[in-house]
Design a protein around this motif. Sequence first.
Motif, PDB file in Angstrom:
ATOM      1  N   UNK A  97       0.638 -31.741   0.091  1.00  0.00           N
ATOM      2  CA  UNK A  97      -0.327 -31.295  -0.911  1.00  0.00           C
ATOM      3  C   UNK A  97       0.252 -30.251  -1.858  1.00  0.00           C
TER       4      UNK A  97
ATOM      5  N   UNK B 277       2.926 -29.971  -3.976  1.00  0.00           N
ATOM      6  CA  UNK B 277       3.258 -30.325  -5.356  1.00  0.00           C
ATOM      7  C   UNK B 277       2.031 -30.809  -6.133  1.00  0.00           C
ATOM      8  N   UNK B 278       1.217 -31.729  -5.558  1.00  0.00           N
ATOM      9  CA  UNK B 278       0.004 -32.129  -6.286  1.00  0.00           C
ATOM     10  C   UNK B 278      -0.923 -30.950  -6.595  1.00  0.00           C
ATOM     11  N   UNK B 279      -1.068 -30.022  -5.649  1.00  0.00           N
ATOM     12  CA  UNK B 279      -1.914 -28.849  -5.901  1.00  0.00           C
ATOM     13  C   UNK B 279      -1.356 -28.020  -7.054  1.00  0.00           C
ATOM     14  N   UNK B 280      -0.031 -27.904  -7.069  1.00  0.00           N
ATOM     15  CA  UNK B 280       0.625 -27.174  -8.166  1.00  0.00           C
ATOM     16  C   UNK B 280       0.349 -27.855  -9.513  1.00  0.00           C
ATOM     17  N   UNK B 281       0.520 -29.181  -9.560  1.00  0.00           N
ATOM     18  CA  UNK B 281       0.263 -29.917 -10.805  1.00  0.00           C
ATOM     19  C   UNK B 281      -1.206 -29.768 -11.195  1.00  0.00           C
ATOM     20  N   UNK B 282      -2.089 -29.812 -10.182  1.00  0.00           N
ATOM     21  CA  UNK B 282      -3.524 -29.725 -10.434  1.00  0.00           C
ATOM     22  C   UNK B 282      -3.918 -28.376 -11.036  1.00  0.00           C
ATOM     23  N   UNK B 283      -3.445 -27.279 -10.448  1.00  0.00           N
ATOM     24  CA  UNK B 283      -3.858 -25.978 -10.993  1.00  0.00           C
ATOM     25  C   UNK B 283      -3.238 -25.742 -12.369  1.00  0.00           C
TER      26      UNK B 283
ATOM     27  N   UNK C  33      -5.568 -27.523 -14.696  1.00  0.00           N
ATOM     28  CA  UNK C  33      -6.831 -26.813 -14.849  1.00  0.00           C
ATOM     29  C   UNK C  33      -6.658 -25.501 -15.605  1.00  0.00           C
TER      30      UNK C  33
ATOM     31  N   UNK D 297      -5.082 -22.949 -14.352  1.00  0.00           N
ATOM     32  CA  UNK D 297      -5.196 -21.877 -13.360  1.00  0.00           C
ATOM     33  C   UNK D 297      -3.845 -21.379 -12.875  1.00  0.00           C
TER      34      UNK D 297
ATOM     35  N   UNK E 203       4.838 -20.431  -5.504  1.00  0.00           N
ATOM     36  CA  UNK E 203       4.766 -21.584  -6.391  1.00  0.00           C
ATOM     37  C   UNK E 203       3.657 -21.436  -7.428  1.00  0.00           C
TER      38      UNK E 203
ATOM     39  N   UNK F  69      -4.968 -34.698  -3.505  1.00  0.00           N
ATOM     40  CA  UNK F  69      -3.507 -34.564  -3.587  1.00  0.00           C
ATOM     41  C   UNK F  69      -2.752 -35.633  -2.804  1.00  0.00           C
TER      42      UNK F  69
ATOM     43  N   UNK G 174      -2.816 -38.454  -5.313  1.00  0.00           N
ATOM     44  CA  UNK G 174      -2.093 -38.037  -6.498  1.00  0.00           C
ATOM     45  C   UNK G 174      -0.610 -37.846  -6.185  1.00  0.00           C
TER      46      UNK G 174
ATOM     47  N   UNK H  47       8.487 -35.034  -4.046  1.00  0.00           N
ATOM     48  CA  UNK H  47       7.272 -35.558  -3.443  1.00  0.00           C
ATOM     49  C   UNK H  47       7.592 -36.766  -2.554  1.00  0.00           C
TER      50      UNK H  47
END
Lengths: 285, 341
Positions: A132, A134-140, A143, A145, A224, B44, B47, B304
């Motif tokens: 999670x 890298x996806x969380x990083x891309x997501x924030x 957004x 954030x 990160x 995630x 994604x 990833x």
Amino acid sequence: MRKHLGRLRARGRGLLLGRLGTYAGLLAGAVVTSFPFYWMITSGLKSNLEAVRFPPTLLPHAWEWSNYAAAWSAAPFARYFLNSAVFSLGVALCVTVTSALAAYAFAYLAFPGRDLLFTLFVATLLVPPEITLIPDFVLIRALGWYDTFAGLVLPLGASALSVFLLRQIFLGIPRELHEAARIDGCPPWLFFWRFVLPLGAPGLAVVGLLAFLRAWNDLLWPLIATSSDRMRTVQVGLLTFSQDVSTEYNLLMAAATMVVLPTVAAFLIAQRQLIEGIAATGVRG
Amino acid sequence: MATGQATLRQAGAARARRRFPRPLGAYAYLLPASLLLAAFQVYPLFYGAYVSLHRWGLVPGEFVGLANYRAVLADPDFWHSLLVTLFYVLGTVPVEMILGFALAWLLFQPIRGRALFRLLYFLPYVTSMVALGLVWSWIFNANFGLLNALLRLLHLAPLNWLLEPRGILTLLRGGTHLEPWTGGPSLALLCVAAVTVWYYAGLHAVVYLAGLSAVPREVLEAARIDGAAGWRLLRRVILPLLSPTTYFLAVVATVGAFQSFALVYTLTAPSGGGAAGGPLETTKVVTLYIFNAFYSEFRVGYAQAAAFLLFVLLLGLTLLQMRFAARRVTYLGGLQGGNEP
């Protein structure tokens, strides 16, 4: 008779030896465990010259309390501590509130799909952090954030483990109480507010403290999710500080002591509940 | 009479099962946690799969299918990091468990000061890995560290500890050259493993102690009366009774060791700045490999893909442990309350 006595005495000696061995083992474990803490604190109170002197001294000759002030001002530690406090308290509050609400629904409310939803909640525990990240990083970033408190706190703001733990605790509240409340026409939110929260308070405290400790000690996510010095937490700050002052070990140890202090204090205050909470769930940070 | 009791019991059971019948309200209670978990844990997962199938650097690029996965599997550095991780897992998990059990067994004896010992053993686990990593780096410091000072006091040759890339087998043989495979894990990796064991042994002791305390007194008494004592009691009665705890700890510790980051990172990050995992990448565990690909090289899709490969490996390993455990773990109805995974 004498033979019997001799055997008894030998047995007593064996017991005594066993007892001594037990204490020797326990003490050895305690010394090995606590020595690095001792070395951190005392090294942090030595002068830089004494810290690197051979042979090493077990106690500082001159206690350099000024190391703390020097370390504090050698890097923006005030800002790091503020950031870590906001981050950790934010995570603790967020986790406690969201988990208490969800745990209450799972424990006391009837609704379609409850068991399925609960299974889904528990299943999120199987998603490992490295997936999670890298996806969380891309997501924030998407957004807006990135490098903000929202981006730091919210991804850690819900924990299926805490929901699970609190549900167990809420289910331990006497059934008769729930029955009586229902018969008297007490609405669900009032039962939650007036009975479940106060009676579950120790459990809530453990969940909140665990979340606080996890956030305070976290390195990877703050590393990160933030980039500016203004948003650095104590862990990231301590790490960069260590690379800047690599030869001033006394200041480094003083800084490390300061970073460790809040969690150790929290642990000492609530150690029994915390240890039992962790022993029951076996969480590993 | 009997039917009356049965109806009563039925009514009681029905009442116990009945909860507040407010379906819509219930979803409102679940909303905040569900939203956050869905956004940051579930989404995630999908994604991440999407990211891993694209050329993804600083900005998202085109779809490349499984090319990232193939590239990871073709990279010798990836396999090297898995080997390092394997050494690390084997050097930490069994030692942590044995030491943890030994400490728990000592704590289980009728002793004074149990609470104090338990508190001390547990202390590392609530403390920042960065701070403790720095303390241990200072103790291991090749020039001014405590360990080399002790070696000097004993008139022994100093060691490079965390800076020593040579394998421990090479060092034991007195070899001076770097042997990539036959030298075993580097001394630096052994130091990292030792610190990890130091950090987690107390946690294992506390969990084992909880398991030991849950063994009913009658079972222990019965075993004693039957003549089981000392080693035989431990081997035949205690360890089988604790097998669910052991299984649980083994799974959690293995997965945790494969994922450890902060300690390895702090212990091996060079003081001047730069990539962790040294010396000569002999401590570059797989999480450092992934972190590096992502954070330093900006190969986001590639990192990833590597993370997913690690996940698959861990899943397979856990399934293996489950199959192994199915034959050996004995559950004694509800004895180990709370400790089953």
